[in-house]
Write an enzyme that holds these catalytic residues in place. Structure first.
Site, PDB file in Angstrom:
ATOM      1  N   CYS A 104      68.841  69.199  48.215  1.00 52.11           N
ATOM      2  CA  CYS A 104      68.259  70.524  47.963  1.00 52.11           C
ATOM      3  C   CYS A 104      69.197  71.660  48.327  1.00 52.11           C
ATOM      4  O   CYS A 104      69.101  72.752  47.775  1.00 52.11           O
ATOM      5  CB  CYS A 104      66.941  70.668  48.705  1.00 52.11           C
ATOM      6  SG  CYS A 104      65.738  69.471  48.121  1.00 52.11           S
ATOM      7  N   HIS A 265      65.489  78.019  47.956  1.00 55.35           N
ATOM      8  CA  HIS A 265      65.322  76.765  47.219  1.00 55.35           C
ATOM      9  C   HIS A 265      63.830  76.565  47.016  1.00 55.35           C
ATOM     10  O   HIS A 265      63.043  76.742  47.952  1.00 55.35           O
ATOM     11  CB  HIS A 265      65.932  75.612  48.019  1.00 55.35           C
ATOM     12  CG  HIS A 265      65.380  74.291  47.615  1.00 55.35           C
ATOM     13  ND1 HIS A 265      65.444  73.848  46.315  1.00 55.35           N
ATOM     14  CD2 HIS A 265      64.729  73.321  48.317  1.00 55.35           C
ATOM     15  CE1 HIS A 265      64.851  72.670  46.241  1.00 55.35           C
ATOM     16  NE2 HIS A 265      64.411  72.330  47.439  1.00 55.35           N
ATOM     17  N   ASN A 295      59.956  71.347  42.016  1.00 54.64           N
ATOM     18  CA  ASN A 295      61.162  71.376  42.852  1.00 54.64           C
ATOM     19  C   ASN A 295      62.282  70.700  42.053  1.00 54.64           C
ATOM     20  O   ASN A 295      62.237  69.495  41.821  1.00 54.64           O
ATOM     21  CB  ASN A 295      60.860  70.631  44.158  1.00 54.64           C
ATOM     22  CG  ASN A 295      62.054  70.527  45.091  1.00 54.64           C
ATOM     23  OD1 ASN A 295      63.197  70.610  44.657  1.00 54.64           O
ATOM     24  ND2 ASN A 295      61.785  70.316  46.357  1.00 54.64           N
TER      25      ASN A 295
HETATM   26  C1  LIG Z   1      54.224  66.747  50.446  1.00 47.48           C
HETATM   27  C2  LIG Z   1      53.151  67.705  50.928  1.00 47.48           C
HETATM   28  C3  LIG Z   1      52.690  68.590  49.799  1.00 47.48           C
HETATM   29  C4  LIG Z   1      51.982  66.853  51.379  1.00 47.48           C
HETATM   30  O1  LIG Z   1      50.983  67.699  51.912  1.00 47.48           O
HETATM   31  P1  LIG Z   1      50.316  67.348  53.295  1.00 47.48           P
HETATM   32  O2  LIG Z   1      49.172  68.250  53.486  1.00 47.48           O
HETATM   33  O3  LIG Z   1      51.365  67.328  54.319  1.00 47.48           O
HETATM   34  O4  LIG Z   1      49.765  65.914  52.986  1.00 47.48           O
HETATM   35  P2  LIG Z   1      49.955  64.553  53.752  1.00 47.48           P
HETATM   36  O5  LIG Z   1      51.216  63.891  53.335  1.00 47.48           O
HETATM   37  O6  LIG Z   1      49.710  64.757  55.218  1.00 47.48           O
HETATM   38  O7  LIG Z   1      48.751  63.812  53.126  1.00 47.48           O
HETATM   39  C5  LIG Z   1      47.419  64.304  53.237  1.00 47.48           C
HETATM   40  C6  LIG Z   1      46.513  63.478  52.363  1.00 47.48           C
HETATM   41  O8  LIG Z   1      46.757  63.795  50.982  1.00 47.48           O
HETATM   42  C7  LIG Z   1      47.022  62.604  50.254  1.00 47.48           C
HETATM   43  N1  LIG Z   1      47.986  62.916  49.183  1.00 47.48           N
HETATM   44  C8  LIG Z   1      49.331  62.930  49.254  1.00 47.48           C
HETATM   45  N2  LIG Z   1      49.824  63.268  48.048  1.00 47.48           N
HETATM   46  C9  LIG Z   1      48.798  63.476  47.222  1.00 47.48           C
HETATM   47  C10 LIG Z   1      48.671  63.831  45.881  1.00 47.48           C
HETATM   48  N3  LIG Z   1      49.738  64.080  45.110  1.00 47.48           N
HETATM   49  N4  LIG Z   1      47.443  63.955  45.356  1.00 47.48           N
HETATM   50  C11 LIG Z   1      46.345  63.734  46.087  1.00 47.48           C
HETATM   51  N5  LIG Z   1      46.395  63.381  47.383  1.00 47.48           N
HETATM   52  C12 LIG Z   1      47.605  63.251  47.940  1.00 47.48           C
HETATM   53  C13 LIG Z   1      47.590  61.656  51.273  1.00 47.48           C
HETATM   54  O9  LIG Z   1      47.428  60.315  50.856  1.00 47.48           O
HETATM   55  C14 LIG Z   1      46.767  61.978  52.488  1.00 47.48           C
HETATM   56  O10 LIG Z   1      45.529  61.339  52.369  1.00 47.48           O
HETATM   57  P3  LIG Z   1      44.789  60.720  53.671  1.00 47.48           P
HETATM   58  O11 LIG Z   1      44.584  61.904  54.580  1.00 47.48           O
HETATM   59  O12 LIG Z   1      43.573  60.152  53.095  1.00 47.48           O
HETATM   60  O13 LIG Z   1      45.765  59.735  54.217  1.00 47.48           O
HETATM   61  C15 LIG Z   1      53.620  68.564  52.107  1.00 47.48           C
HETATM   62  O14 LIG Z   1      53.779  67.769  53.250  1.00 47.48           O
HETATM   63  C16 LIG Z   1      54.905  69.250  51.805  1.00 47.48           C
HETATM   64  O15 LIG Z   1      54.991  70.028  50.910  1.00 47.48           O
HETATM   65  N6  LIG Z   1      55.943  68.985  52.591  1.00 47.48           N
HETATM   66  C17 LIG Z   1      57.245  69.520  52.320  1.00 47.48           C
HETATM   67  C18 LIG Z   1      57.821  68.705  51.231  1.00 47.48           C
HETATM   68  C19 LIG Z   1      58.981  69.344  50.592  1.00 47.48           C
HETATM   69  O16 LIG Z   1      59.085  70.538  50.505  1.00 47.48           O
HETATM   70  N7  LIG Z   1      59.864  68.498  50.126  1.00 47.48           N
HETATM   71  C20 LIG Z   1      61.007  68.922  49.469  1.00 47.48           C
HETATM   72  C21 LIG Z   1      62.002  69.317  50.470  1.00 47.48           C
HETATM   73  S1  LIG Z   1      63.360  69.920  49.708  1.00 47.48           S
END
Ligand SMILES: CC(C)(COP(=O)(O)OP(=O)(O)OC[C@H]1O[C@@H](n2cnc3c(N)ncnc32)[C@H](O)[C@@H]1OP(=O)(O)O)[C@@H](O)C(=O)NCCC(=O)NCCS
Length: 338
Positions: A104, A265, A295
């Site tokens: 990224c 980014h 992204n």
């Molecule tokens: C990835 C991201 C959106 C996930 O959101 P979050 O609130 O942290 O979610 P979690 O990973 O803790 O998961 C929460 C729940 O949602 C579920 N979930 C994850 N992805 C899902 C999706 N696409 N659709 C539906 N549910 C989803 C998980 O299974 C979890 O369920 P559970 O509580 O029953 O186990 C978030 O963590 C994020 O944006 N992080 C930064 C990622 C990023 O920017 N990456 C690129 C870096 S350059």
């Protein structure tokens, strides 16, 4: 910039995995992304399309380019890199071609490398490309939904040239890494790690030699796809983004209020909003287009910069800050006087 014509909405993703438009928009801000034509477009060809426009706008020809820097995490080949494929596709001279693998923050790293070559007087027309074809390598099963709903395909490119004006151009760049978190957002296989750094990253078939790089067991378990601990990325990103922006501003004697545009980014709209809040920036000071493209990793900053420029938001003399954070972890910023 170049983005593929094929628009893939959040609803389209629900055909392949258990997710919803509401979940994706609420957590990431993403409404849709572009996916490349499966067999008709590659990371390199998209980069070339963006490069053609950048070269034309710079008023030069591909033969004037004297160095290529290509940032991507989704190269056409494991090796050689995309830089040489650009050299071939654009019929350039036998110039140097360098591939940057900083995910990224790849574009800002690439820009920084180019800046050093320009400052030293080594090169006069450097082509810097960021491009990704994530759609080809992502896992569209529910098991990987936290990763595959985020990423999209596209490319951006710039031409770097020297200027005599000390107060214009790239004022400074700032590069960082923290390898302690290398496994938090990564694609391990195929690779040569052999579970050396961490147990259980790959299952190997019982081969003594050969069939180790990519095994059937690995593929069966889906270990050949990207994995991410989203919350851990989020936590670190919201600290490092403001920090690296402030580092660039402090170095040049500016404050957040002086920024015309912050082009972060496009990792996640929630991350950008958090950074905006931390730096006390107005809405018009921050560029967000993740809603349309997802992204796009190394492509996201040049894509957002290009769109902002096309919309007339970037004028001569404006102070522009580019900032990135991602896998590695690596993070970086660049302060520009347009
Ligand atoms: C990835 C991201 C959106 C996930 O959101 P979050 O609130 O942290 O979610 P979690 O990973 O803790 O998961 C929460 C729940 O949602 C579920 N979930 C994850 N992805 C899902 C999706 N696409 N659709 C539906 N549910 C989803 C998980 O299974 C979890 O369920 P559970 O509580 O029953 O186990 C978030 O963590 C994020 O944006 N992080 C930064 C990622 C990023 O920017 N990456 C690129 C870096 S350059």
């Amino acid at each position: 910039m170049y983005v593929p014509a094929n628009v893939f909405t959040n609803d389209d993703l629900t055909k392949y995995m258990d997710t919803s438009d509401e979940w994706i928009q609420e957590r990431t801000g993403i409404k849709e992304r572009r996916f490349a034509n499966r067999f008709g477009e590659t990371t390199t060809t998209m980069g070339v399309e963006a490069a053609k426009i950048a070269i034309e706008r710079a008023g030069i020809t591909p033969q004037d380019i004297d160095f290529i820097i290509f940032a991507t995490l989704s190269p056409d080949y494991y090796f050689p890199g995309c830089g040489v494929l650009v050299q071939r596709a654009m019929k350039m001279k036998e110039i140097g071609a360098l591939d940057v693998r900083n995910q990224c923050s790849g574009f800002v790293y690439a820009l920084s490398v180019g800046d050093q070559f320009i400052r030293s007087g080594t090169y006069k027309n450097i082509l810097v490309i960021g491009s990704e074809k994530h759609s080809f390598a992502m896992d569209f099963n529910t098991r990987s939904r936290n990763v595959s709903v985020i990423f999209g395909d596209g490319a951006g490119a710039v031409v770097l040239q020297p200027t005599e004006d000390a107060n214009r151009g790239i004022l400074s760049t700032h590069l960082h890494s923290d390898g302690d978190n290398a496994e938090i957002l990564a694609l391990f296989n195929p690779g040569t790690h052999a579970n050396y750094w961490k147990e259980g990253l790959a299952d190997y078939d019982n081969a003594e030699i050969g069939e180790l790089f990519e095994s059937h067991a690995m593929i069966e378990k889906g270990q050949n796809h990207a994995t991410m601990d989203g919350p851990a990325v989020f936590k670190k990103a919201i600290v490092k983004f403001p920090e690296v922006v402030m580092e660039a501003l402090d170095k040049n004697g500016y404050s957040p209020a002086d920024i015309k545009l912050l082009i972060p980014h496009q990792a996640n709209l929630r991350i950008s909003q958090f950074v905006q809040q931390q730096l006390k920036l107005r809405d018009d000071q921050v560029v967000n287009n993740i809603q349309k493209y997802g992204n796009t990793t190394a492509a996201s900053i040049p894509l957002a910069l290009c769109e902002a420029w096309q919309e007339g938001k970037v004028k001569e003399g404006d102070l522009i800050c580019l900032a990135a954070f991602g896998s590695g972890f690596t993070w970086a910023s660049a302060l520009l006087k347009w």
